[in-house]
Design an enzyme around this catalytic site. Structure first.
Site, mmCIF file in Angstrom:
data_model
loop_
_atom_site.group_PDB
_atom_site.id
_atom_site.type_symbol
_atom_site.label_atom_id
_atom_site.label_comp_id
_atom_site.label_asym_id
_atom_site.label_seq_id
_atom_site.Cartn_x
_atom_site.Cartn_y
_atom_site.Cartn_z
ATOM 1 N N ASP A 163 18.906 59.106 50.940
ATOM 2 C CA ASP A 163 20.510 59.696 51.484
ATOM 3 C C ASP A 163 19.324 61.018 52.569
ATOM 4 O O ASP A 163 17.931 60.570 52.865
ATOM 5 C CB ASP A 163 19.454 60.949 50.358
ATOM 6 C CG ASP A 163 20.483 61.524 49.356
ATOM 7 O OD1 ASP A 163 21.601 60.595 48.619
ATOM 8 O OD2 ASP A 163 20.089 62.250 48.543
ATOM 9 N N HIS A 171 16.924 53.088 47.567
ATOM 10 C CA HIS A 171 17.733 51.802 47.373
ATOM 11 C C HIS A 171 18.399 50.732 48.535
ATOM 12 O O HIS A 171 17.888 50.575 49.413
ATOM 13 C CB HIS A 171 18.888 52.220 46.394
ATOM 14 C CG HIS A 171 18.316 53.628 45.666
ATOM 15 N ND1 HIS A 171 19.060 53.060 44.226
ATOM 16 C CD2 HIS A 171 18.345 54.191 45.807
ATOM 17 C CE1 HIS A 171 18.586 54.698 43.452
ATOM 18 N NE2 HIS A 171 18.031 55.966 44.386
ATOM 19 N N SER A 209 10.460 60.449 55.469
ATOM 20 C CA SER A 209 9.976 59.442 56.684
ATOM 21 C C SER A 209 11.037 59.065 57.000
ATOM 22 O O SER A 209 12.213 59.601 57.050
ATOM 23 C CB SER A 209 9.030 58.387 56.424
ATOM 24 O OG SER A 209 8.555 57.698 57.490
#
Length: 286
Positions: A88, A145, A248
């Site tokens: 995201d 992911h 990050s």
């Protein structure tokens, strides 16, 4: 040079990060509740997506920051050959790697080889490949992911600075992503190799993987390579692979002639599982 950028050069990055690492794991309720509440309010964090929606129920701030989502909160694109967003966040930049150079921001770029720890041979497949850089802000889900199915071949822990990766720093600090401490993860995919780079940032710069647990810290003083050849660590597309303890950036490198990227714009919002391209050509004759 602005004052904020000047501070990035003079602050004791690792010292501050060690303090924040401890502070974000302190279970003293008034402290952790204040930290969590501040982030939720200031960044409008959507807790309805979380497996535990009560923000103050988390043991400490880092548990909140690395929170799991409900199983139905993110879904992988239904196209089995879709290339998926690994995180995201917002697209910092994406597009073609040109003669081994990756675009960072206007007037700024860096080499694929230096991003990968100075390994020219490892960088060769990506010389004219493609890349996407995704910035995670404090409001975002901080687990990363798999963009494609892959078998882990090697990780490379590259030492470096811990500059902020916020947009103001990316625009002003030359070769920022190739200078920050980072974990480079090399995978062999069904249609060629690919790389996922976890770039650290100021105030913690902590990375944990599903196969090795906490990797950063400790911070590195020299390049650390770890081979996973023969261990058969294969992760499916969309599977969780790692997490950031604090915010990050994730960079995905794709080789020439393999996956393609959709037309993504800088600052475009993306979510885990969203299609960002095709993992291979949809034309069987191409």
């Amino acid at each position: 040079m602005t004052f904020n950028v000047f501070l990035q050069y003079i602050l004791p990055h690792r010292f501050l990060s060690r303090i924040v690492y401890w502070a974000t794991r302190w279970t003293f309720a008034p402290w952790k509740n204040w930290l969590i509440g501040t982030i939720v309010r200031n960044y409008d964090v959507n807790m309805t997506e979380a497996a535990q929606p009560d923000a103050l129920a988390y043991q400490h701030f880092n548990a909140f920051f690395t929170r799991k989502l409900r199983p139905d909160a993110r879904q992988a694109d239904a196209d089995p050959i879709a290339l998926l967003s690994p995180a995201d966040g917002r697209v910092s930049q994406s597009g073609a790697i040109v003669d081994g150079r990756i675009f960072q921001a206007k007037g700024q770029d860096y080499s694929t080889a230096e991003l990968l720890g100075g390994d020219e041979a490892a960088a060769a497949p990506y010389r004219n490949g493609r890349f996407i850089t995704v910035y995670l802000s404090p409001r975002d889900y901080h687990r990363v992911h798999m963009p494609l199915k892959g078998t882990l071949r090697e990780t490379v822990h590259v030492p470096g600075r811990i500059f902020s990766v916020a947009p103001f720093a990316v625009a002003a600090i030359p070769r920022l992503f190739a200078r920050n401490e980072r974990l480079v993860c090399h995978f062999d995919g069904e249609h060629g190799p690919f790389v996922v780079v976890m770039v650290g940032a100021i105030l913690v710069s902590s990375v944990a993987t599903v196969w090795d647990g906490l990797v950063i810290p400790p911070y590195a003083s020299s390049i650390r390579r770890k081979s996973f050849a023969g261990q058969h660590i294969t992760l499916e597309r969309f599977a969780e692979m790692a997490r950031f303890n604090m915010g990050s950036t994730v960079i995905v490198l794709l080789p020439a002639g393999g996956a393609t990227l959709d037309a993504l714009q800088p600052q475009q919002a993306v979510r885990v599982g969203q299609r960002i391209g095709l993992g291979r050509s949809s034309d069987p004759e191409s």
